[in-house]
Design a protein around this motif. Structure first.
Motif, PDB file in Angstrom:
ATOM      1  N   ASP A   1       0.878  -1.085   0.098  1.00  0.00           N
ATOM      2  CA  ASP A   1       0.234   0.139  -0.059  1.00  0.00           C
ATOM      3  C   ASP A   1       0.867   1.120   0.028  1.00  0.00           C
ATOM      4  O   ASP A   1       0.444   2.232  -0.616  1.00  0.00           O
ATOM      5  CB  ASP A   1      -0.951  -0.016   1.170  1.00  0.00           C
TER       6      ASP A   1
ATOM      7  N   TYR B   1       1.984   1.753  -3.496  1.00  0.00           N
ATOM      8  CA  TYR B   1       0.966   1.984  -4.265  1.00  0.00           C
ATOM      9  C   TYR B   1       0.417   3.367  -4.198  1.00  0.00           C
ATOM     10  O   TYR B   1       0.192   4.194  -5.255  1.00  0.00           O
ATOM     11  CB  TYR B   1      -0.048   0.919  -4.180  1.00  0.00           C
ATOM     12  N   THR B   2       0.065   3.761  -3.079  1.00  0.00           N
ATOM     13  CA  THR B   2      -0.359   5.049  -2.681  1.00  0.00           C
ATOM     14  C   THR B   2       0.831   6.223  -3.138  1.00  0.00           C
ATOM     15  O   THR B   2       0.114   7.392  -3.322  1.00  0.00           O
ATOM     16  CB  THR B   2      -0.924   5.512  -1.290  1.00  0.00           C
TER      17      THR B   2
END
Length: 212
Positions: A173, A176-177
């Motif tokens: 995450d 990705y973010t």
């Protein structure tokens, strides 16, 4: 617990560019990604194919020849920031864009994503150059037809061989973010049982860019 995987992809969006700076020692620094709204299509084909060396009557050795990608990025309009940052058009005292034959265009990383049925797939091409778009339009007829602008893109390998990266089914995450906060940079982490491939967002330098 298994991770859900995309079955299909569609739509291009969230196109960004990040300028590249190479110092005297060959160290590559990426600037902060800048949004390029209005993406219509992206079509890039592989540049360079493997070739075979023949000996003893068969393909004795296959030579890798990955030269990156070439193709087109179609936009509603090329943003003014891209024209000044990459194509090196300059703004005069009256904020008029001026194109000069005496300047060289800049290289950049190209970031973008495709929608998926489960999760967006995010990409970065590390070493891109762009040719000037055509100047063209047509007269209005019974219906207004939007005239787009197309950039011819060449994505070449960096000196270390990296061409591109993309998010996978199990990308963390954090990575990705943060995809559009800083250009993602892979790194090799030593391991006693062998070599593992991992990665992180690039480390900030004093100017706020990312280094490789």
């Amino acid at each position: 617990m298994s991770t859900k995987k995309n079955k299909v992809k569609f739509n291009i969006c969230n196109v960004h560019y990040a300028l590249i700076t190479v110092d005297d020692d060959g160290e590559v620094t990426f600037g902060t990604p800048v949004a390029m709204p209005g993406a219509v299509s992206l079509s890039l084909e592989p540049n360079g194919e493997p070739s075979n060396f023949y000996a003893d009557g068969y393909a004795y050795y296959t030579i890798s020849n990955n030269m990156g990608y070439e193709g087109d990025l179609e936009l509603a309009m090329v943003p003014e920031s891209f024209r000044t940052d990459v194509l090196k058009e300059s703004l005069d005292d009256n904020s008029v864009l001026v194109e000069s034959a005496n300047v060289e265009t800049a290289n950049f990383a190209l970031l973008f994503e495709f929608d998926g049925d489960v999760k967006k797939i995010r990409h970065v091409l590390y070493n891109c150059s762009a040719a000037r778009p055509n100047i063209e339009s047509t007269t209005n007829e019974e219906e207004i037809e939007v005239q787009t602008e197309t950039l011819a893109i060449t994505a070449a390998p960096l000196a270390n061989g990296y061409v591109k990266a993309r998010t996978g089914d199990s990308t963390t995450d954090t990575v990705y973010t943060g995809w559009y906060t800083a250009v993602y940079l892979p790194e090799v982490t030593p391991d006693t049982s062998g070599t593992q491939q991992s990665g992180q967002q690039g480390t900030d330098d004093e100017t706020g860019g990312q280094t490789l």
